[in-house]
Design an enzyme around this catalytic site. Structure first.
Site, PDB file in Angstrom:
ATOM      1  N   CYS A   1     -17.562 -30.766  78.675  1.00 31.61           N
ATOM      2  CA  CYS A   1     -17.382 -31.880  77.741  1.00 31.61           C
ATOM      3  C   CYS A   1     -15.932 -32.070  77.305  1.00 31.61           C
ATOM      4  CB  CYS A   1     -18.318 -31.742  76.552  1.00 31.61           C
ATOM      5  SG  CYS A   1     -18.593 -33.320  75.682  1.00 31.61           S
TER       6      CYS A   1
ATOM      7  N   LYS B   1     -21.483 -43.380  69.234  1.00 33.07           N
ATOM      8  CA  LYS B   1     -21.584 -42.092  69.904  1.00 33.07           C
ATOM      9  C   LYS B   1     -22.694 -42.111  70.946  1.00 33.07           C
ATOM     10  CE  LYS B   1     -22.200 -37.165  68.813  1.00 33.07           C
ATOM     11  NZ  LYS B   1     -22.482 -36.197  67.720  1.00 33.07           N
TER      12      LYS B   1
ATOM     13  N   SER C   1     -23.468 -35.731  74.173  1.00 33.73           N
ATOM     14  CA  SER C   1     -23.144 -35.835  72.749  1.00 33.73           C
ATOM     15  C   SER C   1     -21.630 -36.004  72.643  1.00 33.73           C
ATOM     16  CB  SER C   1     -23.603 -34.573  72.014  1.00 33.73           C
ATOM     17  OG  SER C   1     -23.250 -34.639  70.645  1.00 33.73           O
TER      18      SER C   1
ATOM     19  N   HIS D   1     -23.964 -31.966  78.387  1.00 37.48           N
ATOM     20  CA  HIS D   1     -24.210 -30.608  77.907  1.00 37.48           C
ATOM     21  C   HIS D   1     -25.513 -30.064  78.497  1.00 37.48           C
ATOM     22  CE1 HIS D   1     -21.002 -30.222  74.901  1.00 37.48           C
ATOM     23  NE2 HIS D   1     -21.201 -31.503  74.631  1.00 37.48           N
TER      24      HIS D   1
ATOM     25  N   GLU E   1     -26.200 -27.178  79.074  1.00 42.07           N
ATOM     26  CA  GLU E   1     -26.492 -25.888  78.455  1.00 42.07           C
ATOM     27  C   GLU E   1     -27.295 -26.005  77.166  1.00 42.07           C
ATOM     28  OE1 GLU E   1     -22.792 -27.178  76.195  1.00 42.07           O
ATOM     29  OE2 GLU E   1     -23.619 -27.434  78.224  1.00 42.07           O
TER      30      GLU E   1
ATOM     31  N   ARG F   1     -26.710 -32.308  61.057  1.00 46.75           N
ATOM     32  CA  ARG F   1     -25.333 -32.117  60.582  1.00 46.75           C
ATOM     33  C   ARG F   1     -24.662 -33.454  60.315  1.00 46.75           C
ATOM     34  NH1 ARG F   1     -21.634 -30.884  65.364  1.00 46.75           N
ATOM     35  NH2 ARG F   1     -22.018 -33.141  65.526  1.00 46.75           N
TER      36      ARG F   1
END
Length: 332
Positions: free
Chosen positions: A139, A160, A188, A231, A233, A245
């Site tokens: 990323c 986003k 993300s 991502h 992972e 968050r």
């Protein structure tokens, strides 16, 4: 430095053309175990989680060591963890690594080349280009690497990209061996790399999404450089925790806009509950409201359909590293 088999491991069959198996310790004449490094630049709150995620994907048949950039700002708890289990990036050249994984760090400056760690980061990229069989950039690290290597600037987006997106293979490559033509991948990010600029500089795009652009691309050279804008992972609940968050940042005023739900991620019932909370957050914006955020068990994400593909991608990568290392040793 943390080696495979140490107490911190808890943190944390593919082939070139379906013919080169991954390294196996039980082989009749086993090759030396692969030595993989993880340069973990993630923020303090995601440091241990990132170890766990990449440990899971890289597996137990390799020796995994952890490294850090001292120039990434850290709090005292994270610094204590790094001092115990990590080596500094200056130890990379002497570590005997075959390959390296580099993660990003949440940006603070307007430009990546203004980040306090950028000089150290570029030093690592230059070393990895000659000193490893392959390096994989995750990323934001991918954005910083192509900026350094070829002055390709990432482009900020109005909203986003957050969610799980269908990413289609755009060619044949050993990294994609055994995978379906279209795979789900979590993304993300607030920024994007233009595909035409990557192509103009000699990068090969291996997978892309119609909705969010380039997912996976490579740069051939003395070291095969692999770049992920997504991502793979991520764990099942990672996007959910990021969304919580970001809602908190909106409520306390450190973020201007209320975040959108991650796309293609929550169950329908969960999405309905979270949309109702988001409407309340916009109407009664106050930090105390964050305590009423719906619990995870009441707002479950869908099953993590991307994880099998992520595991396959990393098995393919390790097989490619092993095969290319063998070629280097045969020529030497």
């Amino acid at each position: 430095m943390l080696e495979h088999g140490s107490s911190a491991a808890a943190y944390g069959e593919a082939s070139l053309a379906e013919t080169v198996p991954p390294p196996r310790s039980e082989a009749a004449n086993p090759a030396p175990r692969l030595r993989i490094g993880l340069l973990n630049n993630m923020p303090d709150t995601a440091l241990v989680q990132t170890e766990r995620q990449f440990r899971r994907l890289i597996g137990t048949e390799v020796d995994l060591s952890f490294f850090s950039l001292a120039s990434v700002p850290r709090g005292p708890l994270a610094r204590a963890h790094l001092d115990r289990f990590y080596a500094p990036h200056t130890a990379l050249a002497a570590a005997g690594l075959d390959a390296l994984v580099i993660t990003g760090s949440e940006p603070k400056a307007a430009r990546l080349d203004e980040e306090p760690y950028y000089a150290d980061f570029t030093e690592v990229v230059d070393w990895a280009a000659q000193g490893t069989v392959s390096t994989l950039f995750s990323c934001l690290a991918a954005h910083a690497a192509v900026l350094h290597l070829d002055r390709i600037e990432r482009r900020p987006m109005a909203t986003k990209y957050s969610g799980v997106y269908a990413c289609a293979a755009s060619g044949v490559h050993p990294l994609l061996a055994g995978m379906a033509p279209v795979m789900p991948v979590p993304h993300s990010r607030w920024n994007d790399l233009p595909e035409f600029e990557l192509a103009a500089k000699g990068y090969t795009v291996l997978r892309r999404s119609e909705d969010i652009g380039v997912d996976l691309f490579v740069r051939e050279g003395a070291s095969l450089m692999v770049f992920l804008q997504g991502h793979p992972e991520y764990e099942t609940d990672t996007l959910a925790r990021e969304y919580r968050r970001d809602i908190g940042r909106f409520l306390d005023g450190s973020r201007d806009t209320c975040p959108a739900l991650p796309e293609n991620y929550y169950t329908d019932d969960a999405a309905e509950r979270l949309e109702a909370f988001a409407a309340l957050a916009q109407a009664e914006r106050a930090p105390a409201l964050h305590a009423d955020f719906p619990a995870m068990d009441a707002t479950p994400p869908r099953p993590a359909a991307w994880q099998d593909g992520a595991a396959r991608l990393f098995r393919n990568w390790l097989a490619l590293v092993a095969a290319n290392r063998a070629l280097r040793m045969a020529v030497a």
